[in-house]
Design a protein around this motif. Structure first.
Motif, PDB file in Angstrom:
ATOM      1  N   GLU A   1      -8.508  16.403  -2.556  1.00  0.00           N
ATOM      2  CA  GLU A   1      -7.153  16.840  -2.836  1.00  0.00           C
ATOM      3  C   GLU A   1      -6.152  15.723  -2.548  1.00  0.00           C
ATOM      4  N   HIS A   2      -4.890  16.043  -2.678  1.00  0.00           N
ATOM      5  CA  HIS A   2      -3.802  15.079  -2.553  1.00  0.00           C
ATOM      6  C   HIS A   2      -3.801  14.418  -1.170  1.00  0.00           C
ATOM      7  N   LEU A   3      -3.858  13.086  -1.165  1.00  0.00           N
ATOM      8  CA  LEU A   3      -3.788  12.275   0.046  1.00  0.00           C
ATOM      9  C   LEU A   3      -4.934  12.512   1.027  1.00  0.00           C
ATOM     10  N   GLN A   4      -6.016  13.093   0.561  1.00  0.00           N
ATOM     11  CA  GLN A   4      -7.117  13.434   1.468  1.00  0.00           C
ATOM     12  C   GLN A   4      -8.323  12.510   1.324  1.00  0.00           C
ATOM     13  N   GLY A   5      -8.211  11.428   0.558  1.00  0.00           N
ATOM     14  CA  GLY A   5      -9.358  10.561   0.308  1.00  0.00           C
ATOM     15  C   GLY A   5      -9.955   9.964   1.562  1.00  0.00           C
ATOM     16  N   ILE A   6      -9.104   9.493   2.481  1.00  0.00           N
ATOM     17  CA  ILE A   6      -9.612   8.838   3.675  1.00  0.00           C
ATOM     18  C   ILE A   6     -10.308   9.831   4.598  1.00  0.00           C
ATOM     19  N   LYS A   7      -9.970  11.115   4.487  1.00  0.00           N
ATOM     20  CA  LYS A   7     -10.614  12.148   5.291  1.00  0.00           C
ATOM     21  C   LYS A   7     -11.860  12.693   4.598  1.00  0.00           C
ATOM     22  N   ALA A   8     -11.759  12.890   3.286  1.00  0.00           N
ATOM     23  CA  ALA A   8     -12.873  13.499   2.553  1.00  0.00           C
ATOM     24  C   ALA A   8     -14.047  12.543   2.398  1.00  0.00           C
ATOM     25  N   HIS A   9     -13.779  11.260   2.198  1.00  0.00           N
ATOM     26  CA  HIS A   9     -14.834  10.271   1.961  1.00  0.00           C
ATOM     27  C   HIS A   9     -14.504   8.983   2.727  1.00  0.00           C
ATOM     28  N   PRO A  10     -14.507   9.023   4.050  1.00  0.00           N
ATOM     29  CA  PRO A  10     -14.039   7.867   4.826  1.00  0.00           C
ATOM     30  C   PRO A  10     -14.796   6.578   4.550  1.00  0.00           C
ATOM     31  N   ASP A  11     -16.115   6.646   4.429  1.00  0.00           N
ATOM     32  CA  ASP A  11     -16.886   5.424   4.217  1.00  0.00           C
ATOM     33  C   ASP A  11     -16.652   4.851   2.823  1.00  0.00           C
ATOM     34  N   ILE A  12     -16.704   5.717   1.807  1.00  0.00           N
ATOM     35  CA  ILE A  12     -16.470   5.265   0.433  1.00  0.00           C
ATOM     36  C   ILE A  12     -15.062   4.710   0.297  1.00  0.00           C
ATOM     37  N   TYR A  13     -14.093   5.435   0.858  1.00  0.00           N
ATOM     38  CA  TYR A  13     -12.696   5.022   0.788  1.00  0.00           C
ATOM     39  C   TYR A  13     -12.515   3.632   1.415  1.00  0.00           C
ATOM     40  N   THR A  14     -13.070   3.461   2.592  1.00  0.00           N
ATOM     41  CA  THR A  14     -12.948   2.176   3.284  1.00  0.00           C
ATOM     42  C   THR A  14     -13.585   1.046   2.488  1.00  0.00           C
TER      43      THR A  14
ATOM     44  N   TYR B   1       0.868  -1.183   0.000  1.00  0.00           N
ATOM     45  CA  TYR B   1       0.000   0.000   0.000  1.00  0.00           C
ATOM     46  C   TYR B   1       0.902   1.231   0.000  1.00  0.00           C
ATOM     47  N   GLY B   2       0.935   1.950  -1.129  1.00  0.00           N
ATOM     48  CA  GLY B   2       1.803   3.116  -1.250  1.00  0.00           C
ATOM     49  C   GLY B   2       1.034   4.415  -1.339  1.00  0.00           C
ATOM     50  N   PHE B   3       1.738   5.522  -1.046  1.00  0.00           N
ATOM     51  CA  PHE B   3       1.114   6.839  -0.992  1.00  0.00           C
ATOM     52  C   PHE B   3       1.964   7.871  -1.729  1.00  0.00           C
ATOM     53  N   SER B   4       1.285   8.688  -2.555  1.00  0.00           N
ATOM     54  CA  SER B   4       1.913   9.815  -3.238  1.00  0.00           C
ATOM     55  C   SER B   4       3.184   9.383  -3.974  1.00  0.00           C
ATOM     56  N   ILE B   5       4.304  10.069  -3.737  1.00  0.00           N
ATOM     57  CA  ILE B   5       5.522   9.744  -4.476  1.00  0.00           C
ATOM     58  C   ILE B   5       5.972   8.315  -4.184  1.00  0.00           C
ATOM     59  N   SER B   6       5.665   7.804  -2.996  1.00  0.00           N
ATOM     60  CA  SER B   6       6.092   6.430  -2.686  1.00  0.00           C
ATOM     61  C   SER B   6       5.241   5.378  -3.386  1.00  0.00           C
ATOM     62  N   THR B   7       4.184   5.799  -4.111  1.00  0.00           N
ATOM     63  CA  THR B   7       3.485   4.829  -4.949  1.00  0.00           C
ATOM     64  C   THR B   7       4.383   4.347  -6.090  1.00  0.00           C
TER      65      THR B   7
ATOM     66  N   ALA C   1      -1.105  -8.205  -4.459  1.00  0.00           N
ATOM     67  CA  ALA C   1      -1.899  -7.050  -4.864  1.00  0.00           C
ATOM     68  C   ALA C   1      -1.167  -5.789  -4.441  1.00  0.00           C
ATOM     69  N   VAL C   2      -1.490  -4.668  -5.098  1.00  0.00           N
ATOM     70  CA  VAL C   2      -0.925  -3.369  -4.719  1.00  0.00           C
ATOM     71  C   VAL C   2      -2.050  -2.344  -4.671  1.00  0.00           C
ATOM     72  N   VAL C   3      -1.937  -1.429  -3.714  1.00  0.00           N
ATOM     73  CA  VAL C   3      -2.896  -0.344  -3.554  1.00  0.00           C
ATOM     74  C   VAL C   3      -2.124   0.967  -3.613  1.00  0.00           C
ATOM     75  N   PHE C   4      -2.635   1.918  -4.398  1.00  0.00           N
ATOM     76  CA  PHE C   4      -1.972   3.210  -4.555  1.00  0.00           C
ATOM     77  C   PHE C   4      -2.940   4.329  -4.190  1.00  0.00           C
ATOM     78  N   ASP C   5      -2.478   5.265  -3.376  1.00  0.00           N
ATOM     79  CA  ASP C   5      -3.260   6.436  -3.000  1.00  0.00           C
ATOM     80  C   ASP C   5      -2.517   7.677  -3.480  1.00  0.00           C
ATOM     81  N   SER C   6      -3.146   8.439  -4.398  1.00  0.00           N
ATOM     82  CA  SER C   6      -2.582   9.709  -4.897  1.00  0.00           C
ATOM     83  C   SER C   6      -1.319   9.490  -5.721  1.00  0.00           C
TER      84      SER C   6
END
Length: 316
Positions: free
Chosen positions: A290-303, A164-170, A187-192
């Protein structure tokens, strides 16, 4: 310095006024030098103390260190035990630490997964690495080291593992699939991220306020030169062949890509352009995010998206 964050209002808006333009023009000789300094600090940021720890979110965690090389370098991990047959290795954005990913670890742990959070080299409590060349292989090596360490443990030897990677570390989280024959993941998961283009990526971080730049160097002629210098050098420091070819593990590994429709640092268009190359990649663009804000902006959908993908990808 935090490289992965949302844009500051003063960084995002408008053309410079006459006085700002003059100051920018006078500072022009400094712009390439400051751009080079920023490129170095992208990969070697000042460290900050953790703003949260696992216990703050009710997570039981064991601290571990993982050897990186024969020079004594080590990565620092928090291992949150869960199911032994389902493990997620969780990274963080550059300039941050694994503490920034604790909310993601919480949703995974609550769903029963074993979660291994790690600090990349030069971040958090992991070892320093002063090198400024071959940064792609170095950060990819961090992800590989954690996966290999888990595979070597009896309790996780046969586990299905996601990264599970984030931003530049994806980018290293995707690049590690080159080594899938010797270090497989399921499997791999990428956020932003990641994005098809590298050239404009670091310039986007400068323009969006993701890197600390004095105003007279951020706008006008100095701003353009600085962004170009930072982007060119930071990209060269990676020494990477991009994008990875559509073959081997890239053609058979399930990928989840989460992007924000308002992400100005790694925009949705570039993320989609890369994901569309790989047959098992699915993309979810989160509205008004915005960048890296998915879990905050849409917590239920994101989960729901993340757990649904992992349930499909990691089940036997």
């Amino acid at each position: 310095m935090s490289t992965d964050r949302t844009a500051r209002p003063e960084a995002a808006g408008g053309k410079p006024g006459p006085l700002s333009w003059v100051a920018s023009a006078l500072a022009l000789p400094l712009a390439p030098l400051y751009g080079a300094l920023l490129a170095y600090f992208v990969y070697h940021p000042p460290r900050r103390p953790y703003h949260k720890k696992p216990e703050d979110l009710g997570l039981a965690a064991t601290e571990l260190t993982v050897p990186l090389d024969g020079r004594g370098r080590r990565l620092h991990l928090w291992l949150c035990p869960g199911a032994r047959d389902r493990v997620v290795v969780v990274g963080h954005g550059l300039g941050l630490s694994k503490a920034a990913s604790l909310a993601h670890a919480k949703l995974l742990s609550d769903a029963g997964y074993t979660v291994a959070l790690f600090d990349h080299r030069n971040h958090g409590r992991s070892s320093a690495d002063r090198a400024c060349w071959g940064m792609s292989d170095r950060h990819t090596g961090d992800v590989l080291a954690v996966v290999r360490h888990l595979r070597a443990q009896e309790e996780y030897a046969s586990a299905r593992i996601a990264v599970y990677g984030f931003s530049i570390s994806t980018f290293p989280s995707l690049y590690m699939l080159r080594k899938a024959d010797e270090c497989p993941v399921d499997a791999v998961v990428f956020d932003s991220g990641p994005s098809l283009e590298l050239g404009s990526l670091f310039g986007n971080f400068v323009a969006a306020g993701g890197l600390p730049v004095p105003r007279f160097l951020r706008t006008g002629p100095s701003g353009r030169v600085l962004a170009k210098a930072c982007g060119a050098l930071a990209t060269a420091m990676l020494r990477v062949e991009w994008p990875p070819p559509v073959q081997g593990a890239y053609a058979r590994t399930p990928m989840l890509v989460l992007t924000g429709e308002r992400d100005t640092m790694i925009p949705e268009a570039g993320v989609r352009a890369l994901a569309e190359r790989y047959p098992l990649a699915e993309v979810h663009a989160l509205p008004d995010t915005e960048h890296l804000q998915g879990i905050k902006a849409h917590p239920d959908i994101y989960t729901d998206i993340v757990l649904g993908f992992l349930d499909r990808s990691l089940k036997e």
